[in-house]
Design a protein around this motif. Structure first.
Motif, mmCIF file in Angstrom:
data_model
loop_
_atom_site.group_PDB
_atom_site.id
_atom_site.type_symbol
_atom_site.label_atom_id
_atom_site.label_comp_id
_atom_site.label_asym_id
_atom_site.label_seq_id
_atom_site.Cartn_x
_atom_site.Cartn_y
_atom_site.Cartn_z
ATOM 1 N N GLU A 68 -6.354 -5.031 0.517
ATOM 2 C CA GLU A 68 -6.233 -6.460 0.818
ATOM 3 C C GLU A 68 -4.788 -6.902 1.020
ATOM 4 N N GLU A 69 -3.816 -6.059 0.680
ATOM 5 C CA GLU A 69 -2.402 -6.398 0.884
ATOM 6 C C GLU A 69 -2.138 -6.545 2.389
ATOM 7 N N PRO A 70 -1.625 -7.687 2.838
ATOM 8 C CA PRO A 70 -1.475 -7.896 4.284
ATOM 9 C C PRO A 70 -0.349 -7.094 4.934
ATOM 10 N N ASP A 71 0.684 -6.742 4.175
ATOM 11 C CA ASP A 71 1.849 -6.084 4.769
ATOM 12 C C ASP A 71 1.731 -4.571 4.639
ATOM 13 N N GLY A 72 1.723 -3.900 5.789
ATOM 14 C CA GLY A 72 1.541 -2.459 5.787
ATOM 15 C C GLY A 72 2.632 -1.718 5.045
ATOM 16 N N ARG A 73 3.877 -2.120 5.219
ATOM 17 C CA ARG A 73 4.976 -1.379 4.594
ATOM 18 C C ARG A 73 4.995 -1.570 3.082
ATOM 19 N N THR A 74 4.510 -2.711 2.647
ATOM 20 C CA THR A 74 4.362 -2.894 1.197
ATOM 21 C C THR A 74 3.318 -1.926 0.655
ATOM 22 N N ILE A 75 2.257 -1.742 1.412
ATOM 23 C CA ILE A 75 1.232 -0.769 1.008
ATOM 24 C C ILE A 75 1.835 0.628 0.919
ATOM 25 N N TYR A 76 2.647 1.013 1.915
ATOM 26 C CA TYR A 76 3.247 2.348 1.906
ATOM 27 C C TYR A 76 4.043 2.562 0.614
ATOM 28 N N ARG A 77 4.817 1.538 0.228
ATOM 29 C CA ARG A 77 5.634 1.677 -0.985
ATOM 30 C C ARG A 77 4.745 1.794 -2.218
ATOM 31 N N LYS A 78 3.733 0.935 -2.299
ATOM 32 C CA LYS A 78 2.872 0.957 -3.481
ATOM 33 C C LYS A 78 2.046 2.240 -3.567
ATOM 34 N N MET A 79 1.787 2.870 -2.424
ATOM 35 C CA MET A 79 1.073 4.148 -2.425
ATOM 36 C C MET A 79 2.009 5.329 -2.686
ATOM 37 N N ASP A 80 3.313 5.075 -2.653
ATOM 38 C CA ASP A 80 4.326 6.111 -2.873
ATOM 39 C C ASP A 80 4.266 7.196 -1.806
ATOM 40 N N ILE A 81 4.041 6.783 -0.564
ATOM 41 C CA ILE A 81 4.029 7.757 0.534
ATOM 42 C C ILE A 81 5.295 7.642 1.376
ATOM 43 N N VAL A 131 -4.012 4.532 6.955
ATOM 44 C CA VAL A 131 -3.734 4.204 5.552
ATOM 45 C C VAL A 131 -4.814 3.282 5.006
ATOM 46 N N ARG A 132 -5.163 2.256 5.769
ATOM 47 C CA ARG A 132 -6.185 1.320 5.297
ATOM 48 C C ARG A 132 -7.562 1.985 5.237
ATOM 49 N N GLU A 133 -7.846 2.890 6.161
ATOM 50 C CA GLU A 133 -9.113 3.636 6.086
ATOM 51 C C GLU A 133 -9.179 4.441 4.793
ATOM 52 N N HIS A 134 -8.062 5.037 4.413
ATOM 53 C CA HIS A 134 -8.013 5.796 3.159
ATOM 54 C C HIS A 134 -8.270 4.882 1.966
#
Length: 652
Positions: free
Chosen positions: A196-209, A183-186
């Motif tokens: 730069e968001e430190p929490d992976g699951r927050t990233i998942y939500r914001k990416m809508d995946i 996800v971060r590579e993408h």
């Protein structure tokens, strides 16, 4: 921190997002702008064209369908008011729909970006003004329109009955099945600040995946396709299977390789493999003999586009268990995926210059993610890019085919008139490996005669001729390439062949070639030929060749040393014949070359010989004995095993 999964600059310039998926608003006024924005959010949520998502950008004016930059920006009060108004009034969208809102800075000014992913519960309605009736809004080109008034309501209702497969929840998987690394590579590849968001699951939500199911979250299908290490666990067809048919010593040899991992990983891995094993390159000389260009056997731009399209438009559900197939033969690449195109796409839309109908894609979110990292073209531009790339390369036009039942789709790229150099070299190696060296040379020569512009074929053929001692056979390649224009990249065949002649005792033949062809050599070839001329004891010819090489010798440590040594030899002749002025000029030139070499990076032994020659120059120019001794001391320090240096120092 940005909540956008794509690069803001790419969004503003519509690089990875089609312009019809973006709406700009220069200012904010709730009573006017607000309801326009609300209707557009509703339209993006309904996603009539299956684009996947849309963006409303507040604080940026629109000019000719693009952002008018620098942005006007919004004041802090406007930013707060807009955020509150949109959040509150989105409750008036039925069924309820909540977009993502991100505060961004551009050139020191604040803007608001509203990201509206395609909804899972369409169709939606939004009010037509503060007191207006609710209507079904859809996006047509760059306009938000009333679906019913524009006779699009039936299409919207029919389409809304089915949620795209890639948007659906993968209920058998968990968030642990997603790779945060992928996800971060993408995000890094797309240039998104969300990385730069430190929490992976927050990233998942914001990416809508991911999607919430009851009291827990699960990945969407698109999330597993791109960001799981092994999407084939859930979707058997989610891998690329390549096969290369080679004409080996015992007939056709099948070389197979699979590419797994996330879809972007598969594309990159497969392209790197094909680049190494199949694509190859050649120098193509124009008919007028003036210009030449480097051309691959298959243009990578076309190959990437058809490969990404195969993964973008194929099916991954239980009805499509077959892998994406890439089959390579000596003259073509076939890429096949299942099933065929969605209904509405006809064969007439696959020809060059055709305008494809706007049939909703099978996997809109897959397409979005490919576009965000630059692996897919914007909508309706991909096929033309393939045709153009093949034409520029001098290749036959691409071929696209699907059967009447639409069970598969196949794209075929054919090699140009010259065949792949890499294939010929590989097949020759297979023949040599089983002791059939003469057949290997025959294959290389045949391939080179069919493609005389190939650098690698020319070099490999001459190298194998030299290795086998068949120097006569190599002469035709050398003679052909020495006539190429010197301002293009030329194969490295002349110097290895000349060196082999000298090593074989054919010194007169090498001398004749240099006497007749030295004026045709490129600067790089002239350097090597000058060194060969020194081995032939022809200092005058070596001088002419070093001069012809010009500045090319100045960054080549070996050429600098050889040229300096040649000048010292000529200086000795001038001294013996009483030409004192010429002798001094030659010695000073040699000193300049040696001092340049000693200021460069080079092997210790080459520096040692440079110091030794500099010691001789200093002695002959009658410089102080201490300067001469210093040079010899440095030479001995760098090459203590060279007894010649110690002997000369003692004799001095």
């Amino acid at each position: 921190m940005s909540d956008l999964r794509i690069n803001l600059d790419d969004l503003l310039h519509a690089r990875s997002v089609e312009s019809e998926r973006i709406e700009f608003k220069a200012t904010w006024a709730g009573e006017v702008t607000g309801y326009q924005v609300l209707k557009t959010i509703c339209a993006f949520a309904n996603d009539l064209r299956r684009h996947g998502s849309g963006y409303v950008i507040l604080g940026v004016a629109e000019k000719d369908g693009r952002a008018d930059l620098p942005p006007r920006g919004l004041s802090p009060e406007q930013m707060d008011a807009a955020g509150r108004w949109i959040t509150g009034n989105c409750r008036r969208i039925v069924p309820r729909y909540v977009p993502r809102i991100s505060r961004e800075e551009v050139e020191g000014r604040s803007i608001l970006v509203i990201w509206a992913p395609a909804s899972e519960t369409p169709p939606h309605q939004a009010p037509d003004g503060e007191k207006g009736d609710r209507k079904y809004w859809v996006r047509v080109d760059q306009r938000t329109v009333d679906a019913q008034h524009n006779e699009l309501l039936t299409q919207l209702l029919n389409q809304s009955a089915v949620v795209p497969w890639d948007s659906r929840a993968a209920e058998a998987a968990t968030l642990d099945d997603l790779s945060e690394t992928l996800v971060r590579e993408h995000l890094r590849a797309s240039g998104s600040a969300l990385v730069e968001e430190p929490d992976g699951r927050t990233i998942y939500r914001k990416m809508d995946i991911v999607r919430r199911i009851n009291d827990h979250e699960v990945p969407r299908n698109v999330g597993l396709l791109f960001f799981s290490r092994e999407p084939g666990r859930w979707f058997p067809g989610a891998r690329i299977e390549t096969s290369i048919l080679r004409a080996g010593a015992g007939g056709d040899v099948l070389e197979e390789k699979d590419f797994r991992g996330g879809l972007a990983e598969q594309v990159r891995g497969c392209l790197a493999y094909l680049r190494r094993e199949v694509i190859g390159s050649a120098i193509h000389k124009a008919a007028n003999g003036v210009q030449a260009s480097r051309r691959p056997s298959y243009p990578e731009e076309a190959l990437r586009e058809v490969l990404v399209n195969a993964l973008y438009h194929r099916g991954y559900d239980e009805d499509s268990p077959h892998t994406t197939l890439v089959r390579i033969t000596s003259d073509r690449i076939d890429i096949r995926s299942t099933p065929g195109p969605v209904p509405g796409v006809g064969r007439d839309e696959l020809v060059r210059g055709a305008t494809p109908r706007l049939a909703p894609p099978r996997n809109p979110r897959v397409g979005e993610l490919f576009k965000e990292i630059g692996l897919a073209e914007k909508r309706l531009t991909g096929l033309d890019k393939v045709y153009q790339a093949m034409e520029r390369n001098g290749s036959p036009p691409p071929e696209f085919y699907f059967d009447e039942e639409r069970t598969f789709f196949q794209a075929t790229l054919r090699a140009p008139a010259w065949r792949s150099a890499a294939a010929a070299i590989r097949e020759a190696g297979e023949l040599r490996a089983v002791g059939r060296s003469e057949e290997a040379l025959d294959k290389l020569e045949t391939a080179w005669r069919a493609n005389r512009g190939s650098l690698v074929l020319a070099e490999e053929f001459v190298r194998q001729c030299v290795a086998s001692g068949d120097l006569d056979r190599a002469e035709s390649v050398v003679g052909t390439n020495v006539h190429l224009a010197t301002d293009i990249e030329r194969p490295d065949v002349v110097v290895p062949w000349l060196e082999a002649l000298v090593a074989d005792g054919q010194r007169e033949r090498a001398q004749r070639f240099l006497d007749g062809q030295s004026s045709r050599l490129s600067a790089r070839e002239a350097v090597g030929a000058a060194i060969v001329a020194r081995r032939l004891r022809d200092a005058d010819l070596a001088t002419r060749l070093f001069d012809a090489a010009g500045p090319a010798i100045l960054d080549d440590p070996r050429a600098l040393l050889e040229s300096a040594q040649n000048k010292l030899w000529l200086a000795g002749s001038a001294h013996r014949e009483g030409r004192a002025g010429e002798n001094r000029l030659l010695l000073e030139d040699a000193r300049t070359l040696l001092e340049r070499l000693l200021g460069m990076e080079a092997t210790p032994r080459r520096h040692a010989w440079a110091w030794r020659e500099l010691g001789r120059v200093r002695r002959w120019l009658r410089e102080p004995a201490s300067a001469v001794d210093e040079a010899y001391a440095n030479a001995i320090r760098l090459a203590p095993d060279e007894t010649k240096f110690r002997e000369e120092r003692r004799q001095r």
